[in-house]
Scaffold this active site. Structure first.
Site, PDB file in Angstrom:
ATOM      1  N   HIS A 255       0.872  -1.179   0.000  1.00 49.24           N
ATOM      2  CA  HIS A 255       0.000   0.000   0.000  1.00 49.24           C
ATOM      3  C   HIS A 255       0.907   1.226   0.000  1.00 49.24           C
ATOM      4  CE1 HIS A 255      -2.980  -2.898   2.031  1.00 49.24           C
ATOM      5  NE2 HIS A 255      -3.195  -2.845   0.731  1.00 49.24           N
TER       6      HIS A 255
ATOM      7  N   GLU B  33       1.515   4.047   2.623  1.00 46.03           N
ATOM      8  CA  GLU B  33       2.044   3.674   3.944  1.00 46.03           C
ATOM      9  C   GLU B  33       3.568   3.814   3.922  1.00 46.03           C
ATOM     10  OE1 GLU B  33      -1.808   0.752   4.267  1.00 46.03           O
ATOM     11  OE2 GLU B  33       0.165  -0.161   4.410  1.00 46.03           O
TER      12      GLU B  33
ATOM     13  N   HIS C  27       3.490  -2.604   6.901  1.00 45.31           N
ATOM     14  CA  HIS C  27       2.366  -1.710   6.569  1.00 45.31           C
ATOM     15  C   HIS C  27       2.220  -0.584   7.596  1.00 45.31           C
ATOM     16  CE1 HIS C  27       0.024  -4.147   3.526  1.00 45.31           C
ATOM     17  NE2 HIS C  27       0.953  -5.014   3.903  1.00 45.31           N
TER      18      HIS C  27
ATOM     19  N   GLU D 245       2.025  -3.684  11.423  1.00 48.17           N
ATOM     20  CA  GLU D 245       1.325  -2.411  11.236  1.00 48.17           C
ATOM     21  C   GLU D 245       1.916  -1.364  12.163  1.00 48.17           C
ATOM     22  OE1 GLU D 245      -1.025  -1.759   9.063  1.00 48.17           O
ATOM     23  OE2 GLU D 245      -1.777  -3.728   8.439  1.00 48.17           O
TER      24      GLU D 245
HETATM   25 ZN   LIG Z   1      -1.479  -1.611   4.358  1.00 46.46          ZN
END
Ligand SMILES: [Zn+2]
Length: 374
Positions: free
Chosen positions: A165, A168, A258, A334
């Site tokens: 992504h 990010e 991420h 994350e």
């Molecule tokens: Zn992500």
């Protein structure tokens, strides 16, 4: 007063500069409804105050990401600080008081394409590193893989991929910190690891989305982290190329880096919902988490995503596909866009420097997990 975003990872639409507040909107990813990443420059008279409003904040991909969010700002494009913002459920409002003629504003500190190329060029000069181009993206950018250590003699293989992504950016700040640590000849943990482990690192899984200023998708609007079961060179060459390489070399640990828009914590999500998740998976996951907790107060396990029920994981997600395919530890890490609420920084919030520190600290859980493989 002038606002521009015609640069690497720029994203903003100017709706009205005569109004107060000035009205702005975030552009959607190409061929997709996702949006939340913004990055632009505001130019004006030093000392002047500009109230700004992002009018379409409430319809962004993760509206809860705006709650208690503070905007990232920089005059020199090196150090980034935070500006307070107000979110009322539909618009995001913040105010800039210019201390220099121009200020950059972004969802998170950008990690530029040039910096990405610098990182690859720097790394390839290290004797332990091999830089390989796996193929090209739809916009014609290189998909680059760094191999660190000796794949011939290695007993273990560790994969790290980042920025599926593209918005990010914390993920690539993390990779930069990780590579600096792993290639630090004065770091005994890194030297020990490299004696019997080869690392496969993809610093940027989504070059086109990064340069285009996307939040979540590639050049044609594909969410790469939903492509792992059946990627194609037409829709998702990024995943296709990396997955082929994974299938050819295998791996013992898979880490997918991420950022999370909403949750103000660092956490990992595992592949507990994949078919065949077993005691070995669970033991490795437990070992990793326990060691990460010991290594870094910025990591925690209290808050995170809801667990998948047994057998109900979404197999198109990279972590689930890897954990299932290779029957081993696969984790999504994350990091917050906002801050770590357990250890907040009032000036910078969650920042590039803190991503890099967390990356240094991940060496210990990797070592402990590899020991538990034996
Ligand atoms: Zn992500």
């Amino acid at each position: 007063m002038h606002i521009s975003s015609a640069f690497d990872s720029g994203n903003i639409e100017v709706i009205n500069t005569d109004s107060r507040p000035i009205e702005l909107a975030i552009r959607q990813d190409n061929n997709s409804e996702f949006y939340q990443w913004f990055h632009f420059r505001l130019e004006g008279q030093v000392g002047e105050t500009f109230p700004l409003r992002i009018v379409n904040a409430g319809k962004a991909a993760y509206p809860e990401g705006w709650e208690n969010y503070r905007v990232c700002a920089s005059y020199d494009r090196q150090s980034w600080f935070r500006l307070p913002a107000e979110y009322d459920g539909s618009t995001l409002d913040f105010t800039v008081e210019l201390e220099q003629p121009g200020i950059y504003l972004a969802y998170f500190a950008p990690f530029s394409w040039d910096r990405h190329l610098d990182l690859l060029a720097w790394a390839q000069c290290h004797e332990r590193v091999n830089l390989e181009t796996l193929g090209q993206t739809l916009d014609g950018r290189d998909m680059s893989l760094l191999t660190i250590g000796d794949p011939e003699s290695a007993k273990h293989r560790v994969w790290m991929i980042a920025r599926q992504h593209p918005g990010e950016t914390m993920a690539e700040w993390f990779v930069e910190g990780f590579l600096e640590t792993l290639l630090d000849d004065a770091n005994p943990a890194a030297r020990t690891l490299l004696e019997d482990t080869a690392f496969y690192v993809v610093p940027n899984m989504n070059p086109d989305g990064s340069v285009r200023g996307h939040l979540r998708t590639n050049a044609v609007g594909t969410n790469l982290n939903r492509e792992w079961q059946d990627p194609s060179m037409e829709r998702s060459p990024e995943v296709y190329l990396v997955r082929e390489k994974m299938l050819s070399v295998g791996g013992d640990i898979f880490l997918d880096i991420h950022g999370d828009e909403a949750l103000p914590f660092n956490f990992v999500a595992a592949c507990e919902g994949v078919p065949g998740y077993d005691e070995r998976h669970a033991k490795l996951e437990e070992t990793f988490k326990r060691a990460f907790l010991a290594a870094s107060p910025d990591f925690q396990t209290e808050r995170g995503y809801d667990l998948d029920k047994p057998g109900e994981a979404n197999m198109t997600v990279g972590t689930n596909w890897c954990g299932h395919q290779f029957r081993t530890l696969a984790l999504t890490l994350e990091m917050p866009f906002k801050d770590n609420e357990n250890l907040p920084d009032p000036i910078e919030g969650w920042s590039p420097a803190r991503c890099q520190q967390l990356a240094r600290d991940i060496l210990f859980p990797i070592r402990e997990t590899l020991k538990a493989l034996a």
